[in-house]
Design a protein around this motif. Structure first.
Motif, PDB file in Angstrom:
ATOM      1  N   GLU A 112       0.839  -1.211   0.000  1.00 22.55           N
ATOM      2  CA  GLU A 112       0.000   0.000   0.000  1.00 22.55           C
ATOM      3  C   GLU A 112       0.869   1.254   0.000  1.00 22.55           C
ATOM      4  O   GLU A 112       0.601   2.217  -0.737  1.00 22.55           O
ATOM      5  CB  GLU A 112      -0.915  -0.003   1.228  1.00 22.55           C
ATOM      6  N   GLY A 115       9.389   7.178  -2.209  1.00 22.94           N
ATOM      7  CA  GLY A 115       7.942   7.290  -2.101  1.00 22.94           C
ATOM      8  C   GLY A 115       7.426   6.811  -0.762  1.00 22.94           C
ATOM      9  O   GLY A 115       6.591   7.482  -0.128  1.00 22.94           O
ATOM     10  N   LEU A 167       4.209   6.701  -4.942  1.00 23.82           N
ATOM     11  CA  LEU A 167       4.565   7.120  -6.299  1.00 23.82           C
ATOM     12  C   LEU A 167       3.491   7.979  -6.953  1.00 23.82           C
ATOM     13  O   LEU A 167       3.602   8.314  -8.136  1.00 23.82           O
ATOM     14  CB  LEU A 167       4.845   5.888  -7.168  1.00 23.82           C
ATOM     15  N   GLN A 168       2.486   8.344  -6.198  1.00 17.28           N
ATOM     16  CA  GLN A 168       1.411   9.158  -6.764  1.00 17.28           C
ATOM     17  C   GLN A 168       1.837  10.624  -6.859  1.00 17.28           C
ATOM     18  O   GLN A 168       2.563  11.121  -6.006  1.00 17.28           O
ATOM     19  CB  GLN A 168       0.154   9.052  -5.905  1.00 17.28           C
ATOM     20  N   PRO A 169       1.381  11.337  -7.904  1.00 19.64           N
ATOM     21  CA  PRO A 169       1.685  12.773  -7.998  1.00 19.64           C
ATOM     22  C   PRO A 169       0.953  13.548  -6.912  1.00 19.64           C
ATOM     23  O   PRO A 169      -0.094  13.120  -6.421  1.00 19.64           O
ATOM     24  CB  PRO A 169       1.175  13.150  -9.392  1.00 19.64           C
ATOM     25  N   ASP A 176       2.570   1.816  -3.413  1.00 14.68           N
ATOM     26  CA  ASP A 176       1.652   2.395  -4.401  1.00 14.68           C
ATOM     27  C   ASP A 176       1.388   3.873  -4.107  1.00 14.68           C
ATOM     28  O   ASP A 176       1.430   4.714  -5.006  1.00 14.68           O
ATOM     29  CB  ASP A 176       0.328   1.622  -4.411  1.00 14.68           C
ATOM     30  N   ALA A 177       1.120   4.173  -2.844  1.00 13.73           N
ATOM     31  CA  ALA A 177       0.792   5.551  -2.472  1.00 13.73           C
ATOM     32  C   ALA A 177       1.970   6.483  -2.682  1.00 13.73           C
ATOM     33  O   ALA A 177       1.799   7.652  -3.052  1.00 13.73           O
ATOM     34  CB  ALA A 177       0.333   5.598  -1.014  1.00 13.73           C
ATOM     35  N   ARG A 210      10.857   4.064  -5.504  1.00 15.49           N
ATOM     36  CA  ARG A 210       9.922   3.445  -4.562  1.00 15.49           C
ATOM     37  C   ARG A 210      10.319   3.724  -3.122  1.00 15.49           C
ATOM     38  O   ARG A 210       9.469   3.994  -2.262  1.00 15.49           O
ATOM     39  CB  ARG A 210       9.874   1.938  -4.807  1.00 15.49           C
ATOM     40  N   ASN A 235       1.994  14.184  -3.873  1.00 12.89           N
ATOM     41  CA  ASN A 235       2.361  13.869  -2.493  1.00 12.89           C
ATOM     42  C   ASN A 235       3.245  14.959  -1.901  1.00 12.89           C
ATOM     43  O   ASN A 235       4.187  15.421  -2.537  1.00 12.89           O
ATOM     44  CB  ASN A 235       3.124  12.539  -2.431  1.00 12.89           C
ATOM     45  N   GLU A 290       7.283  14.767  -4.090  1.00  4.67           N
ATOM     46  CA  GLU A 290       7.111  14.026  -5.338  1.00  4.67           C
ATOM     47  C   GLU A 290       8.403  13.405  -5.866  1.00  4.67           C
ATOM     48  O   GLU A 290       8.485  13.066  -7.052  1.00  4.67           O
ATOM     49  CB  GLU A 290       6.522  14.946  -6.403  1.00  4.67           C
ATOM     50  N   ARG A 330       8.968   9.097 -13.588  1.00  3.83           N
ATOM     51  CA  ARG A 330       8.766   9.796 -14.863  1.00  3.83           C
ATOM     52  C   ARG A 330      10.067   9.846 -15.655  1.00  3.83           C
ATOM     53  O   ARG A 330      10.077   9.641 -16.873  1.00  3.83           O
ATOM     54  CB  ARG A 330       8.255  11.213 -14.617  1.00  3.83           C
ATOM     55  N   PHE A 339       7.770  10.061  -7.580  1.00  2.81           N
ATOM     56  CA  PHE A 339       7.012  10.273  -8.819  1.00  2.81           C
ATOM     57  C   PHE A 339       7.910  10.843  -9.919  1.00  2.81           C
ATOM     58  O   PHE A 339       7.885  10.382 -11.069  1.00  2.81           O
ATOM     59  CB  PHE A 339       5.851  11.229  -8.538  1.00  2.81           C
TER      60      PHE A 339
END
Length: 304
Positions: A53, A101, A59-61, A56-57, A98, A63, A72, A79, A75
């Motif tokens: 969890e 993140g 790497l979200q834009p 996944d969270a 990761r 943050n 970020e 990219r 993220f």
């Protein structure tokens, strides 16, 4: 007084029985906890679910930590990975992204697994997820690797420390990188001896690393150190799998880490009184954000 565990003993048992390190460690946990093996395994599955969890969270834009100092990085690195041919290899870059993140999730007061601490929480899950993808390892293999990592971390905690307040960041990110390297090498098919060589190769490159969080927050330089720790773990695993050995055994590297940590002044152990935390820029940041309590790492060993 109970005799402390050693890495060499774990390896000797695994080699004698022709099994993996995680099997030896799981049996020891079964005896120590007095719990059914399946129940202990289910607990580790829950830890891995939380780790996924946070992976996944992270790497979200969008943050951002509560202070706004980090956000970020993971993220942005993913990219970059999509658009460029990374100089250090795609696996290392993905693991680094990761790891940062997950560390940002921690800095944002999200749920993570302290592995072994909150300040170093990104290294182990990032490495295991990346190795699993590159090797096609099963979920069972990942859980086994978590037991291997936890067993190594427990030895480090017994012989030295995994707390930045006691041993500097070598005890946090260094220990996490060591744990991840051992687990990665074993998960990739390495022998117990190759696995612990990976751990020694990783840990000895963190000796002397101080804990100097800017404004007392587990953000700068902690988040980026998670990235470097993940990359070091992967390279150390590759070196060990190639047959490269550490001339100094892991048990002795751990002892050296303890001696170095004991020699570090308190100003370099999570107090934010020296190192990067005492630079002019860091002091300006501290004034600007009005930081509260300093040094908010929370030692633990695979704990939510």
């Amino acid at each position: 007084m109970r005799r402390k565990n050693t890495i060499s003993e774990l390896v000797a048992v695994a080699e004698t029985r022709g099994c993996s390190l995680w099997q030896v460690i799981l049996e020891k946990e079964e005896r120590l906890q007095g719990r059914d093996r399946k129940d202990i395994w289910r607990t580790m599955e829950k830890y891995w679910a939380v780790m996924k969890e946070s992976l996944d969270a992270g790497l979200q834009p969008g943050n951002r930590s509560l202070s706004g100092l980090v956000g970020e990085e993971g993220f942005l690195l993913t990219r970059y990975l999509e658009k460029a041919k990374p100089l250090s290899g795609s696996g290392s870059v993905l693991a680094a992204a990761r790891a940062m993140g997950v560390a940002v999730v921690n800095a944002s007061q999200g749920r993570i697994v302290a592995a072994p601490t909150a300040g170093s929480c990104g290294i182990l899950p990032a490495v295991l997820a990346t190795v699993a993808e590159r090797t096609g390892a099963s979920e069972e293999a990942v859980i086994g690797a978590l037991f291997t990592a936890a067993g190594v971390g427990m030895v480090i905690d017994e012989q030295a420390s995994t707390a930045g307040a006691k041993g500097g960041c070598q005890a946090e990110c260094g220990s996490a990188s060591c744990m991840a390297a051992v687990a990665a090498a074993e998960m990739a098919g390495g022998t117990p001896r190759q696995a612990v060589n990976a751990g020694a190769l990783a840990l000895k490159n963190f000796l002397g690393l101080v804990c100097d969080p800017v404004a007392g927050l587990v953000e700068v330089p902690c988040v980026k150190r998670n990235a470097i720790g993940a990359a070091v773990a992967l390279l150390a695993a590759d070196m060990a799998l190639a047959g490269i050995e550490s001339k100094i055994p892991l048990d002795e590297v751990i002892q050296a880490m303890k001696e170095v940590g004991d020699a570090l002044p308190d100003s370099l152990k999570e107090t934010s009184l020296a190192g990067l935390a005492a630079t002019p820029t860091a002091r300006e940041i501290e004034k600007r954000i009005g930081a509260g309590d300093r040094g908010n790492n929370h030692p633990g060993l695979l704990k939510v």
